[in-house]
Design a protein around this motif. Structure first.
Motif, PDB file in Angstrom:
ATOM      1  N   TYR B 130       0.832  -1.209   0.000  1.00 14.50           N
ATOM      2  CA  TYR B 130       0.000   0.000   0.000  1.00 14.50           C
ATOM      3  C   TYR B 130       0.868   1.262   0.000  1.00 14.50           C
ATOM      4  N   SER B 134       0.661   4.305  -2.564  1.00 17.40           N
ATOM      5  CA  SER B 134       0.372   5.688  -2.155  1.00 17.40           C
ATOM      6  C   SER B 134       1.460   6.644  -2.602  1.00 17.40           C
ATOM      7  N   TYR B 166      -6.734  -0.932  -3.944  1.00 16.85           N
ATOM      8  CA  TYR B 166      -6.464   0.291  -3.191  1.00 16.85           C
ATOM      9  C   TYR B 166      -7.322   1.391  -3.815  1.00 16.85           C
ATOM     10  N   LYS B 591     -10.599   2.007   5.841  1.00  8.22           N
ATOM     11  CA  LYS B 591     -10.637   0.894   4.902  1.00  8.22           C
ATOM     12  C   LYS B 591     -12.060   0.373   4.737  1.00  8.22           C
TER      13      LYS B 591
END
Lengths: 297, 594
Positions: B130, B134, B166, B591
């Protein structure tokens, strides 16, 4: 001259202290040596607390194993030897070639060049920019990537420049009067007079290559070009004697290799002893070279 | 003289400038094209498969630049294996490999990604994955996969998306870590584990004791070992329960599990939907109380805080230990590598085997001296070990944003998601390396000869493309249950029948059984499983862990009274524990809202 009572007492304590200090220094080495030549069950029986070998149990099986025919260790040795010999020679030549002119006070632009060199000591390029430069020059996965970007160490160059500057100028002028050119002066006069600093710098550069670890990890992509240190670390961390043999030598691996603890310790000895052996030979130059570099501004 | 001076000055200038130039050599040189990769050394095993025709013949192979980590137990080399050669030939691709020690792979990956040197990369766990997304370092595959990998795309189902999507976009691919039961596909909602507890079978028999079922019986059996010394090793040597490296080596997980907690583990409190740490859970105090009592009664190794794994294994090999609970590594092969080493050492001590002689362990049968236990239950009926969920243990494979050969990677992914690709990767060439049977799946082909099928497949590089890495191969769950597990199940059943041992009680089967029975969802680290990251974790985690380790070690060894646990909880909360709880909870809620 007869020593006073106080001096004798001091000497006794001094000797005892130095013996203890020596033992502290030597104990880890002795321990590693012992583990490398003793059978596993004996080490195990002593709960890994065996400092000195028991003569009747000594075995060199682990050394035979790591130096076997197609040993990866020998390959790593040869790569490291190439770097130490070739790299150090090139480093010394280039360092001398830069230090010698800069030792001349009448060289125009000398201050600017020195400032420029000095700045590189304060501000590094950083990992990623350096990697990009090495990549752009096509040196990734080449042993030259470990030599060329570090061709001249600014610090060593300054030490050498100071040494050259301290040489008697009259000698150089006399040679010039006899018709010697700069190359002749450098080669025939300066170099012979600078053996201490050259030996010292060679040692520094050589040890740097011998211990090079991070550079190999970053710039080298093929295990066949790994030097001794990454290889040694891999053997110790992975705890696998298989790494010591070429891949595919399955039959070799099935021949019950010596216990890994023995092999690891033997590998440590094999990786450490050669560079330790060099020190006594350059010691007489080493002290002088370092002292000159450290006390002259 | 003037001429000489001029020449001298020129020399000095030239030498000085050349030195300065050399210092900047790498900066000043004009870019030169990257030299072509030397052909990888092909083994003599590489041959062109007659049954696999090449595609576009004259076109140069597409190069896929990958980085391979050198891990324990796997020797990764530059060599091209037979299987890798076949697949490269089939797809007209080749690999350019960068091989690094496994534990520095992240640093090297980051440098290579920054330099645009990778076409295929990996995320080291979901938080790292992740993080890469990002920071904009990965290629968005959401639109590319359906178009360029139509065979793979159907596998990206809702379950997989739960882990790898994501903000609704797919950047990577993952596969199952461990199948949960023979013949069944892995499930994302069930955990698996490698931890297991073993006890000296011969000691139990000698004392006429049954394997303990609960944590109190466990204490009693360990105490009987200590008091009665069934192995005759002496009071100074006997270690009823062994451990090393404090609490983090899984050696004492059975005790934590019995009290409803696990060390160094985050969980979701269903009641208030808050992410919390078991380290400060009331059950942790109860577990420490049990361990303190056991330590005081000489049942736990006195050196367990400081000793390292080799010392611990030495004690096991020498026959001093009664209970050994551990993760997979020391017990890796069949019934257990360390247990076989113990058998070997015992034979040497008895004089029936000489030092250096080859010892062939019997990996088809349970170890001679040991028996595996169900994890003991605690007062509330809790038991079990930590584990990982079906999908969480695998590093997502991904394509860097600056990759050059995206199509080649997708082509490989797609091919391996086909039945042809799966069989080629895992078994080689049909009717040569394997033959397909109706009831037993792929069986040894004529090329296997007298060799064991599994050994042969390992030798030719099955499941690893490129050689030394199963990153691509393990990504595809599609056909595994149809062929691989069926084959394994058949082999195990055959072995079990041959040796009269109940199937599922040793070797590989045991691992699957444990995976199904002994891991508990509540003990799976929630933050890692969910890919939750806390901004302050890097700054706070090490300090909090050090505080926890210190308090727990001192409580168990009796240096601190049990009541000190309450002080630890207060300190943990004040030192940043509460901050992490808030940050992880926020991350979880964010999330959920996605």
């Amino acid at each position: 001259m007869k020593m006073t009572r106080g001096e004798r007492i001091f000497s006794v304590f001094n000797i005892i202290f130095m013996c203890v200090l020596n033992f502290i220094m030597l104990a880890p080495m002795l321990y590693v040596l012992t583990l490398s030549i003793m059978p596993e069950h004996i080490i195990s029986q002593h709960n890994h607390e065996l400092l000195l070998p028991i003569p009747k149990y000594i075995t060199l099986e682990s050394y035979r194993y790591i130096f076997a025919g197609n040993s990866q260790l020998i390959h790593a040795y040869s790569v490291t030897a190439f770097l130490v010999i070739v790299g150090t020679a090139i480093n010394i030549v280039f360092t001398m070639l830069m230090a010698y002119p800069l030792s001349k006070t009448d060289l125009k632009g000398r201050t600017a060049v020195m400032l420029y060199v000095f700045i590189t000591m304060l501000i590094g390029g950083g990992l990623i920019p350096t990697y990009l430069v090495v990549k752009a020059t096509g040196l990734i996965d080449s042993l030259w990537a470990l030599i060329i970007p570090n061709l001249i160490s600014p610090w060593y160059m300054i030490i050498m420049r100071n040494f050259f500057a301290a040489l008697p100028q009259e000698l150089l002028e006399a040679a010039m009067m006899d018709g010697a050119g700069e190359f002749t002066i450098l080669w025939r006069i300066v170099v012979p007079l600078s053996i201490p600093v050259i030996a010292t710098m060679s040692l520094f550069y050589g040890v740097g290559y011998w211990n090079n670890f991070f550079g190999v990890l970053i710039y080298i992509n093929s295990p066949s070009k790994w030097t001794l240190q990454p290889f040694l670390r891999q053997v110790l961390i992975e705890a696998s004697p298989r790494l010591l043999q070429e891949s595919g030598a399955l039959q070799e691996m099935l021949k019950a290799p010596p216990p890994m603890e023995q092999v690891k310790m033997a590998t440590i000895m094999a990786a450490t002893v050669p560079i330790l052996v060099i020190y006594p030979f350059v010691q007489k130059y080493f002290v002088k070279g370092v002292m000159i570099g450290s006390v002259k501004g | 003289m003037a001429q000489k001076m001029l020449s001298r000055r020129s020399f000095l200038k030239a030498a000085g400038l050349s030195g300065a130039g050399a210092i900047l050599a790498s900066c000043a040189r004009t870019a030169t094209p990257t030299p072509e990769l030397k052909p990888t050394q092909a083994t003599d095993k590489v041959t062109v498969a007659p049954t696999v025709p090449p595609t576009a013949a004259p076109k140069a192979p597409d190069e896929i630049r990958v980085m391979l980590g050198q891990f324990a137990g796997a020797t990764v080399t530059e060599q091209v294996s037979y299987i890798e050669g076949l697949i490269c030939e089939r797809l007209n691709i080749k690999f350019k490999k960068a091989i690094v020690p496994g534990d520095v792979r992240i640093e090297k990956r980051n440098v290579m990604m920054a330099g645009g040197e990778l076409d295929y990369a990996f995320g080291a766990g979901l938080p790292d994955y992740y993080d890469l997304i990002s920071r904009g370092q990965l290629l968005d595959l959401t639109d590319l996969l359906p178009a360029k990998a139509p065979n793979y795309w159907p596998y990206v189902d809702d379950t997989m998306k739960k882990y790898i999507a994501y903000k609704g976009r797919v950047y990577g691919l993952i596969g199952p870590a461990v199948p949960l039961k023979f013949g069944e596909p892995p499930r994302a909602d069930k955990p698996s584990t490698w931890v297991r507890t073993a006890m000296r079978k011969d000691w139990l028999e000698k004392l006429g004791l049954q394997p303990p079922k609960n944590i109190d019986e466990f204490f009693d059996v360990a105490k009987a070992f200590y008091d009665q010394d069934p192995g005759g090793v002496g009071k100074d040597n006997i270690i009823p329960i062994v451990a090393c490296n404090g609490f983090v080596w899984n050696n004492l997980d059975f005790a934590f599990g019995a009290y409803g907690v696990q060390y160094n583990t985050w969980y979701l409190d269903e009641a208030d939907q808050t992410v919390k740490s078991y380290d400060v859970h009331p059950g942790m105090k109860d577990a420490l109380a049990w361990l303190q009592k056991a330590y005081a009664a000489n049942l736990i190794d006195k050196d367990f805080i400081t000793q390292k794994e080799p010392q611990m294994l030495d004690k096991i090999k020498n026959g001093y230990v009664g209970v050994f609970s551990s993760h997979y590594y020391p017990q890796w092969i069949g019934g257990g590598a360390i247990f076989h080493e113990m058998e070997q050492l015992q034979l040497i001590k008895e004089g029936s085997l000489k030092e250096g002689d080859k010892f062939t362990p019997d990996t088809d049968n349970p170890p001679t001296y040991w028996t595996y236990l169900e994890p003991p239950t605690g007062p509330n009926g809790d038991s079990g070990y930590p584990g990982s969920m079906g999908y969480s243990g695998v590093w997502p494979g991904c394509i860097p944003r600056n990759a050059k050969n995206v199509d080649a990677v997708l082509k490989l992914w797609d091919f391996l998601a086909t039945e042809e690709g799966y069989l080629l990767l895992n078994y080689g060439v049909k009717d040569k390396d394997y033959v397909m049977t109706e009831d037993k799946g792929p069986q040894p082909g004529p090329a296997v000869g007298d060799k064991d099928f599994a050994t042969y497949r390992q030798e030719i590089g099955c499941s690893q493309v490129p050689q030394g890495w199963n990153g691509f191969g393990s990504t595809y769950p599609g056909f595994a249950q149809k062929y691989e597990w069926a084959t394994s199940a058949y082999s195990t059943e055959r072995a079990a029948t041959k040796y009269g041992v109940p199937a599922g009680k040793f070797g590989t089967v045991l691992i699957y059984d444990m995976a199904l029975q002994w891991a508990r969802p509540k003990y799976v680290n929630f933050t890692g499983n969910q890919g939750l990251s806390a901004p302050s974790a890097g700054q706070l985690s090490a300090r909090l862990a050090a505080t926890r380790d210190e308090y727990c070690a001192k409580i168990v060894t009796g240096a601190f009274a049990l009541d000190k646990f309450d002080e630890f909880v207060a300190r943990w909360q004040a030192d940043g524990g509460d901050t992490l709880v808030n940050e992880y909870t926020e991350a979880y809620k964010a999330k959920l809202s996605e």
